[in-house]
Each structure stands twice: as C-alpha cells, then as structure tokens.
Design an enzyme around this catalytic site. Structure first.
Site, PDB file in Angstrom:
ATOM      1  N   ARG A 140       0.809  -1.213   0.000  1.00  0.00           N
ATOM      2  CA  ARG A 140       0.000   0.000   0.000  1.00  0.00           C
ATOM      3  C   ARG A 140       0.850   1.274   0.000  1.00  0.00           C
ATOM      4  O   ARG A 140       0.404   2.328  -0.441  1.00  0.00           O
ATOM      5  CB  ARG A 140      -0.961  -0.021   1.189  1.00  0.00           C
ATOM      6  CG  ARG A 140      -2.245  -0.790   0.888  1.00  0.00           C
ATOM      7  CD  ARG A 140      -3.140  -0.912   2.075  1.00  0.00           C
ATOM      8  NE  ARG A 140      -2.734  -1.982   2.971  1.00  0.00           N
ATOM      9  CZ  ARG A 140      -3.376  -2.308   4.087  1.00  0.00           C
ATOM     10  NH1 ARG A 140      -4.449  -1.647   4.434  1.00  0.00           N
ATOM     11  NH2 ARG A 140      -2.950  -3.294   4.845  1.00  0.00           N
ATOM     12  N   TYR A 167       0.070   4.559  -2.241  1.00  0.00           N
ATOM     13  CA  TYR A 167      -0.047   5.909  -1.686  1.00  0.00           C
ATOM     14  C   TYR A 167       0.924   6.872  -2.345  1.00  0.00           C
ATOM     15  O   TYR A 167       0.596   8.034  -2.601  1.00  0.00           O
ATOM     16  CB  TYR A 167       0.192   5.870  -0.179  1.00  0.00           C
ATOM     17  CG  TYR A 167      -0.801   5.024   0.588  1.00  0.00           C
ATOM     18  CD1 TYR A 167      -2.078   4.781   0.084  1.00  0.00           C
ATOM     19  CD2 TYR A 167      -0.468   4.470   1.823  1.00  0.00           C
ATOM     20  CE1 TYR A 167      -2.989   4.005   0.787  1.00  0.00           C
ATOM     21  CE2 TYR A 167      -1.370   3.692   2.525  1.00  0.00           C
ATOM     22  CZ  TYR A 167      -2.628   3.466   2.009  1.00  0.00           C
ATOM     23  OH  TYR A 167      -3.521   2.694   2.704  1.00  0.00           O
ATOM     24  N   TYR A 173     -12.558   9.793   1.194  1.00  0.00           N
ATOM     25  CA  TYR A 173     -13.692   9.264   1.955  1.00  0.00           C
ATOM     26  C   TYR A 173     -13.510   9.516   3.443  1.00  0.00           C
ATOM     27  O   TYR A 173     -12.403   9.394   3.981  1.00  0.00           O
ATOM     28  CB  TYR A 173     -13.789   7.770   1.671  1.00  0.00           C
ATOM     29  CG  TYR A 173     -14.812   7.011   2.473  1.00  0.00           C
ATOM     30  CD1 TYR A 173     -16.169   7.128   2.178  1.00  0.00           C
ATOM     31  CD2 TYR A 173     -14.436   6.156   3.502  1.00  0.00           C
ATOM     32  CE1 TYR A 173     -17.119   6.420   2.894  1.00  0.00           C
ATOM     33  CE2 TYR A 173     -15.371   5.437   4.219  1.00  0.00           C
ATOM     34  CZ  TYR A 173     -16.716   5.580   3.920  1.00  0.00           C
ATOM     35  OH  TYR A 173     -17.641   4.884   4.631  1.00  0.00           O
ATOM     36  N   HIS A 229     -12.991  11.420   6.918  1.00  0.00           N
ATOM     37  CA  HIS A 229     -12.152  12.566   7.265  1.00  0.00           C
ATOM     38  C   HIS A 229     -10.816  12.396   6.568  1.00  0.00           C
ATOM     39  O   HIS A 229     -10.177  11.339   6.708  1.00  0.00           O
ATOM     40  CB  HIS A 229     -11.948  12.634   8.781  1.00  0.00           C
ATOM     41  CG  HIS A 229     -11.285  13.899   9.239  1.00  0.00           C
ATOM     42  ND1 HIS A 229     -10.022  14.272   8.832  1.00  0.00           N
ATOM     43  CD2 HIS A 229     -11.721  14.868  10.081  1.00  0.00           C
ATOM     44  CE1 HIS A 229      -9.699  15.425   9.392  1.00  0.00           C
ATOM     45  NE2 HIS A 229     -10.716  15.809  10.157  1.00  0.00           N
ATOM     46  N   VAL A 276      -7.656  11.238   8.784  1.00  0.00           N
ATOM     47  CA  VAL A 276      -7.730  10.094   9.704  1.00  0.00           C
ATOM     48  C   VAL A 276      -7.274   8.829   8.991  1.00  0.00           C
ATOM     49  O   VAL A 276      -7.942   8.359   8.066  1.00  0.00           O
ATOM     50  CB  VAL A 276      -9.169   9.929  10.245  1.00  0.00           C
ATOM     51  CG1 VAL A 276      -9.250   8.693  11.150  1.00  0.00           C
ATOM     52  CG2 VAL A 276      -9.590  11.174  11.019  1.00  0.00           C
ATOM     53  N   ALA A 307     -15.499   8.038  10.452  1.00  0.00           N
ATOM     54  CA  ALA A 307     -16.231   6.889  10.983  1.00  0.00           C
ATOM     55  C   ALA A 307     -16.312   6.966  12.507  1.00  0.00           C
ATOM     56  O   ALA A 307     -17.295   6.530  13.115  1.00  0.00           O
ATOM     57  CB  ALA A 307     -15.554   5.594  10.548  1.00  0.00           C
ATOM     58  N   GLN A 356      -9.696  -0.622  11.268  1.00  0.00           N
ATOM     59  CA  GLN A 356      -9.171  -1.509  10.225  1.00  0.00           C
ATOM     60  C   GLN A 356      -8.905  -2.929  10.745  1.00  0.00           C
ATOM     61  O   GLN A 356      -7.935  -3.575  10.377  1.00  0.00           O
ATOM     62  CB  GLN A 356      -7.911  -0.897   9.596  1.00  0.00           C
ATOM     63  CG  GLN A 356      -8.189   0.446   8.947  1.00  0.00           C
ATOM     64  CD  GLN A 356      -6.961   1.129   8.371  1.00  0.00           C
ATOM     65  OE1 GLN A 356      -5.831   0.767   8.666  1.00  0.00           O
ATOM     66  NE2 GLN A 356      -7.185   2.135   7.542  1.00  0.00           N
ATOM     67  N   ALA A 399     -20.423   2.246  10.057  1.00  0.00           N
ATOM     68  CA  ALA A 399     -21.268   3.388   9.737  1.00  0.00           C
ATOM     69  C   ALA A 399     -21.977   3.161   8.403  1.00  0.00           C
ATOM     70  O   ALA A 399     -21.432   2.513   7.508  1.00  0.00           O
ATOM     71  CB  ALA A 399     -20.428   4.657   9.663  1.00  0.00           C
ATOM     72  N   THR A 421     -15.173  -1.461  12.583  1.00  0.00           N
ATOM     73  CA  THR A 421     -14.404  -0.819  13.646  1.00  0.00           C
ATOM     74  C   THR A 421     -14.839  -1.458  14.958  1.00  0.00           C
ATOM     75  O   THR A 421     -16.020  -1.773  15.140  1.00  0.00           O
ATOM     76  CB  THR A 421     -14.684   0.697  13.683  1.00  0.00           C
ATOM     77  OG1 THR A 421     -14.320   1.277  12.428  1.00  0.00           O
ATOM     78  CG2 THR A 421     -13.895   1.370  14.791  1.00  0.00           C
TER      79      THR A 421
END
Length: 270
Positions: free
Chosen positions: A93, A97, A119, A121, A124, A151, A192, A233, A261
C-alpha cells in the site's frame, strides 16, 4: 438519475454562492492544494465549503470507492478523476499511496487549482493526504486540509459515546504490534480490524491470521467476557449502522468486513 443530478447541481450552486459570500471557498490563483473529506454517509455529510471548493477546482481527484458518492462528485465537477485505480492486488500500500501523492503534486506544480477528496475525514488514517499537503507546502505552494465527518464521529453518535470520558483510538495492527499501553478506564476504538496484519491490497479479501493474537491481547486486558461492539457506519443516504455486540472471546473473523471498527468500553473497576 436526472432528478437527483439536477438537485445536486442546484445544491452545489447554492453552496458555492454562500461560501463565496462568506469568504470560505477562496483558492489562491495558480497552483494550490485543498484536501477535503466527503464524510461517511453519501452526499449528506459534505460541508458547504468542501462542496464549493470541489465545484471550483480545476483538477479534482478523489479516493472514495463508493459508487453513489463517486457519481455525486462527477456531477459536482465533471472533471473529477478517481485515484482508486492505483490499488493493485498484491501491491504494497505504500507504493499505492506514493502514486496518489505524485499524481496530486503533479497537478499542483503544473499550476492548477487542485482539490483532493477522500472518503470520511481526510486526515484520519490517510497517509496520502498529509503527505501531499506537506510536500506542496515544502515546494512553496499553498496547501491546506479541511475537516470532515469520520467513521469515529459516526460511532460516537450512533453508540452514544462521549470521548470526553476518555478515549484511545488505534489502528488495529499498530495496537497489536506497537506495545501500546491501555488505560482500561477509557473507551478503546480499533480501526481496520478487517485487514489486520496486512500491508498489501487484496480485492478478494484479507487473511486474518493476526486476529487471534488481537483477541488474546484484549482478553488479557479486559477479560474474555467483556463486551465489545463491531460497528460499521452506513454509507447510503437511507442506511442504518451495523451494530453487533459480543464478548471478546466470541469475536470471529466471519463477523468482520473491511468497514468494521471495534469499540471496547471501559472496564468498570471495583
């Protein structure tokens, strides 16, 4: 949905007018970067300022991965481009990124008024946003990040939790491997969990071999029967949150998704 599109365009126009009148949506001329969040619930958690800035952007990049929200961004700004294609099976990842950051910075340095929408905030658990702002500023370009609904914000509201009572929030892999010291009198939020122990992207799902050690650690701290909540959420405008309460020792990988979460309430000390 033509009716929906028309309403969204009208909302965007009104938000832009209001934001400009109040001095909110002002981007400097030339290359600049504004990072915004789209919230969790599609469309409804967009702020007036973010909506206006996305509409006014010369380049709008987004990492959403949710069809309704992605379609909405294309209505808000037809030039919107997704960066989710940088996720490739088996790729670390960190490389994904870096590709996102490079794309965003190339737009800024080419002199375009750039907005990057992520997506939830944008600050975060989102490395590309922080790094893009840092590099843009280091290169002498105006760059900022705007707050949004995360979330965790949704979790506080849906589960009736006040973080003022004490709250610790960790990415699940970091919590397990980082030697974190936990205050059992405070709420514990673990992010996560559905990808714990994984550093690559896997479209077909993740092996959760590190979930049993996580359960063992939580049992050692709070006890096997201590209740925890699996929380997700809602994404859609009419959706409801997923709330599943089990004892720590009952937690099983079949209960988790990538959106899960964990909330661990304080341990009541005698």
């Amino acid at each position: 949905m033509p009716g929906f599109d028309a309403e969204l365009r009208a909302l965007t126009s009104a938000a832009t007018t209001l934001a400009r009148a109040s001095g909110l949506a002002v981007a400097p001329p030339g290359g600049s970067l504004t990072v915004v969040g789209t919230g969790i619930r599609a469309i409804g958690q967009l702020t007036i300022e973010s909506l206006a800035l996305m509409a006014d952007a010369e380049a709008l990049y987004h990492v959403i991965g949710e069809p309704v929200q992605e379609a909405a961004l294309s209505v808000i700004n037809p030039a919107a481009v997704t960066l989710t294609g940088f996720y490739v099976d088996g790729m670390d990842r960190g490389m994904t990124y870096e590709a996102m950051v490079t794309t965003i910075l190339d737009s800024v340095t080419s002199g375009r008024r750039t907005v990057a929408a992520f997506y939830g905030h944008p600050g975060v658990f989102t490395y590309p946003t922080h790094e893009s702002v840092r590099r843009a500023r280091a290169a002498g370009y105006p760059a900022r990040m705007l707050p949004a609904v995360s979330a965790e914000d949704c979790l506080f509201a849906d589960l009736g939790i006040d973080p003022g009572d004490g709250c610790q929030s960790y990415e699940a892999t970091d919590f397990l491997m980082g030697g974190r010291v936990i205050d059992v009198r405070s709420h514990l939020v673990l992010w996560q969990v559905g990808s714990i122990g994984n550093w690559t992207f896997e479209a077909s799902g993740y092996a959760l071999g590190m979930l049993p050690p996580l359960i063992a650690r939580l049992c050692a701290i709070f006890g096997p029967t201590h209740p925890i909540t699996i929380y997700e959420a809602p994404f859609g405008p009419g959706g409801v949150p997923r709330v599943m309460r089990v004892g720590i020792a009952q937690l099983d990988e079949t209960m988790l998704t990538l959106a899960s979460t964990l909330h661990v309430p304080p341990l009541v000390l005698q």
